[in-house]
Design an enzyme around this catalytic site. Structure first.
Site, PDB file in Angstrom:
ATOM      1  N   HIS A   1      -2.930   1.033  16.791  1.00 55.95           N
ATOM      2  CA  HIS A   1      -2.263   1.506  15.660  1.00 55.95           C
ATOM      3  C   HIS A   1      -0.717   2.003  16.291  1.00 55.95           C
ATOM      4  O   HIS A   1      -0.129   2.917  15.537  1.00 55.95           O
ATOM      5  CB  HIS A   1      -2.710   2.478  14.690  1.00 55.95           C
ATOM      6  CG  HIS A   1      -2.551   1.982  13.285  1.00 55.95           C
ATOM      7  ND1 HIS A   1      -1.805   2.853  12.611  1.00 55.95           N
ATOM      8  CD2 HIS A   1      -3.086   1.052  12.579  1.00 55.95           C
ATOM      9  CE1 HIS A   1      -1.702   2.275  11.180  1.00 55.95           C
ATOM     10  NE2 HIS A   1      -2.459   1.233  11.438  1.00 55.95           N
TER      11      HIS A   1
ATOM     12  N   ASN B   1       0.790  -1.319  -0.052  1.00 60.12           N
ATOM     13  CA  ASN B   1      -0.034  -0.047   0.004  1.00 60.12           C
ATOM     14  C   ASN B   1       0.789   1.158   0.191  1.00 60.12           C
ATOM     15  O   ASN B   1       1.636   1.536   0.776  1.00 60.12           O
ATOM     16  CB  ASN B   1      -0.915   0.006   1.298  1.00 60.12           C
ATOM     17  CG  ASN B   1      -2.014   1.079   1.246  1.00 60.12           C
ATOM     18  OD1 ASN B   1      -2.289   1.439   0.205  1.00 60.12           O
ATOM     19  ND2 ASN B   1      -2.495   1.242   2.296  1.00 60.12           N
TER      20      ASN B   1
ATOM     21  N   TYR C   1      -6.745   7.577  14.652  1.00 61.39           N
ATOM     22  CA  TYR C   1      -6.628   6.666  13.518  1.00 61.39           C
ATOM     23  C   TYR C   1      -7.855   5.949  12.851  1.00 61.39           C
ATOM     24  O   TYR C   1      -8.605   5.466  13.702  1.00 61.39           O
ATOM     25  CB  TYR C   1      -5.429   5.437  14.089  1.00 61.39           C
ATOM     26  CG  TYR C   1      -5.466   4.247  13.173  1.00 61.39           C
ATOM     27  CD1 TYR C   1      -4.866   4.420  11.760  1.00 61.39           C
ATOM     28  CD2 TYR C   1      -6.411   3.251  13.383  1.00 61.39           C
ATOM     29  CE1 TYR C   1      -5.107   3.354  11.200  1.00 61.39           C
ATOM     30  CE2 TYR C   1      -6.272   2.219  12.776  1.00 61.39           C
ATOM     31  CZ  TYR C   1      -5.625   2.224  11.300  1.00 61.39           C
ATOM     32  OH  TYR C   1      -5.827   0.998  10.473  1.00 61.39           O
TER      33      TYR C   1
ATOM     34  N   GLU D   1      -5.077  -4.588  19.114  1.00 59.77           N
ATOM     35  CA  GLU D   1      -4.071  -4.675  18.223  1.00 59.77           C
ATOM     36  C   GLU D   1      -3.058  -3.424  18.149  1.00 59.77           C
ATOM     37  O   GLU D   1      -3.347  -2.447  18.474  1.00 59.77           O
ATOM     38  CB  GLU D   1      -4.767  -4.426  16.828  1.00 59.77           C
ATOM     39  CG  GLU D   1      -4.033  -4.573  15.642  1.00 59.77           C
ATOM     40  CD  GLU D   1      -5.166  -4.475  14.379  1.00 59.77           C
ATOM     41  OE1 GLU D   1      -6.103  -4.928  14.618  1.00 59.77           O
ATOM     42  OE2 GLU D   1      -4.486  -4.268  13.276  1.00 59.77           O
TER      43      GLU D   1
HETATM   44 MG   LIG Z   1      -4.167  -2.862  11.999  1.00 59.93          MG
END
Ligand SMILES: [Mg+2]
Length: 410
Positions: A219, A37, A160, A243
């Site tokens: 993030h 990306n 985020y 995460e």
């Molecule tokens: Mg992620």
């Protein structure tokens, strides 16, 4: 049997998918995804300039030897650009292997371990009420798991994966990357996030009840001590996972989080080999490994990570951002169907008519579960005349600074 040629395409509806098509002397072809990306032209160049000239004349059935040839032969090993290029070749070779055998790839891995693979959607809101609407939208569609990202009151700019305006995120694949080489600058405030987010997550739990799997992505924004405090604070929420609580270059930091909290930890979307996660897995410092089959070197290498993880009670949670084309999502669907230690799959609906026209397939989503195609190979095709409609458009992830200007982690 020999590889006779290969082509690379860059472009797609709303994303610069990097698609590799490997051709053989028996008419069978294979497809791979090398999309990295916002750096898409780099794996494309690696494929065109260095890999394809070497592939011609090789036997495509020797996918293991070809993987070793690419990896060891590069000398400068690993890195997301190289591993995405190797991953695309590997996917294409497994696609060919399945087509030759007349079997879907999951059968070559060991067959189905489950009927459907649970996926999670992305819910997002400019504020908590907005986020609740977004979650309800997915719950109504039958999703059993939702990642939740929320605007933080007083945060100088959207945090985020959160839209600036109300309703912008609902029912859409809201993502925070931007067209153009120069990135948007976002401003981050750890204190506001730490004070607000645990309570917001608890409100979500109270509103939606005990059965919904709630995931949250930090993030990489917190320092290790802050991440430990946050993981402890959200324990009553019963998250499915937390995460990327802290950047994973400093892997000892995960030990600090573990010592203070039982909240499940998911990490690995930026890892590109087993060598970035073997210690995290062996020391059982994480609960989910989040590599992507694309830039973790394809099915051949991702399978090694999955097997190591299985020895240590670590489950899979493959990356599934919209930058993964339906080809790598299919490769992951086959791994998910087989993996004894499958956990969950990140999934953003790619199913626009344009995307379906470019990548026809029989993989299907129903009630938050992905059902893998039974077609031979990966079960996704690629329509070249559709691909001719799309060009490369430069894009970038945002860059994050603190209020005083200090550069931070996106
Ligand atoms: Mg992620």
């Amino acid at each position: 049997m020999k590889i006779t040629g290969a082509k690379v395409f860059v472009g797609g509806p709303g994303k610069n998918y990097v698609t590799l098509k490997i051709l053989t002397d028996q008419g069978v072809y294979g497809l791979g995804d090398a999309t990295l990306n916002n750096r898409e032209t780099l794996p494309a160049a690696y494929l065109r300039d260095y890999i394809i000239p070497n592939l011609i004349g090789m036997d495509p059935r020797n996918s293991e030897d070809i993987w070793q040839f690419l990896y060891r032969g590069a000398y400068f090993r690993r890195g997301p650009v190289a591993m995405a290029a190797f991953g695309a070749v590997d996917m294409a070779l497994w696609d060919i292997k399945g087509k030759l055998a007349g079997l879907p790839v999951y059968q070559l891995l060991g067959g189905k371990s489950r009927e459907g693979a649970m996926v999670y959607a992305h819910a997002t809101g400019s504020d908590l009420a907005d986020l609740m609407d977004s979650i309800a939208h997915y719950v109504a569609q039958g999703y059993k798991a939702v990642r939740v990202q929320c605007g933080i009151p007083g945060m100088p700019s959207a945090s985020y994966a959160v839209p600036e305006r109300k309703g912008e995120g609902e029912g859409k694949n809201y993502i925070t990357d931007y067209a153009g080489i120069r990135p948007k600058i976002e401003t981050w405030d750890t204190g506001r996030y730490m004070r607000y987010m645990p309570g917001a997550l608890m409100e979500i739990r109270d509103h939606f009840g005990p059965d919904l799997h709630i995931l949250h992505d930090v993030h990489h924004r917190l320092l290790p001590r802050e991440a430990a405090e946050f993981a402890k604070a959200v324990e009553p929420v019963g998250l499915y996972w937390l995460e990327d609580p802290t950047p994973a270059e400093d892997q000892e930091a995960l030990r600090l989080i573990r010592q203070h909290s039982t909240t499940p930890i998911a990490i690995g979307e930026v890892f590109n080999s087993i060598w970035e996660c073997n210690k995290l897995i062996e020391n059982e410092l994480i609960d989910f490994i989040r590599v992507a089959v694309t830039y973790a070197g394809g099915i051949t290498h991702a399978r090694r990570i999955v097997d190591l993880a299985a020895l240590h009670h670590v489950r899979t949670g493959f990356h599934g951002a919209p930058s993964h084309s339906p080809i790598s999502m299919a490769a992951q669907a086959h791994l998910n169907a087989w993996a004894p230690n499958f956990g969950i799959q990140e999934y953003l609906v790619l199913g626009t008519p344009q995307c379906d026209a470019l990548f026809p397939s029989e993989h299907r989503l129903a009630s938050g579960m992905m059902h893998v195609s039974d077609a031979p190979g990966l079960g996704v095709d690629f329509v070249e005349r559709e691909a001719a409609r799309y060009d490369y458009t430069p894009g970038s992830h945002p860059v994050v600074r603190l209020e005083d200007g200090t550069l931070w982690n996106y």
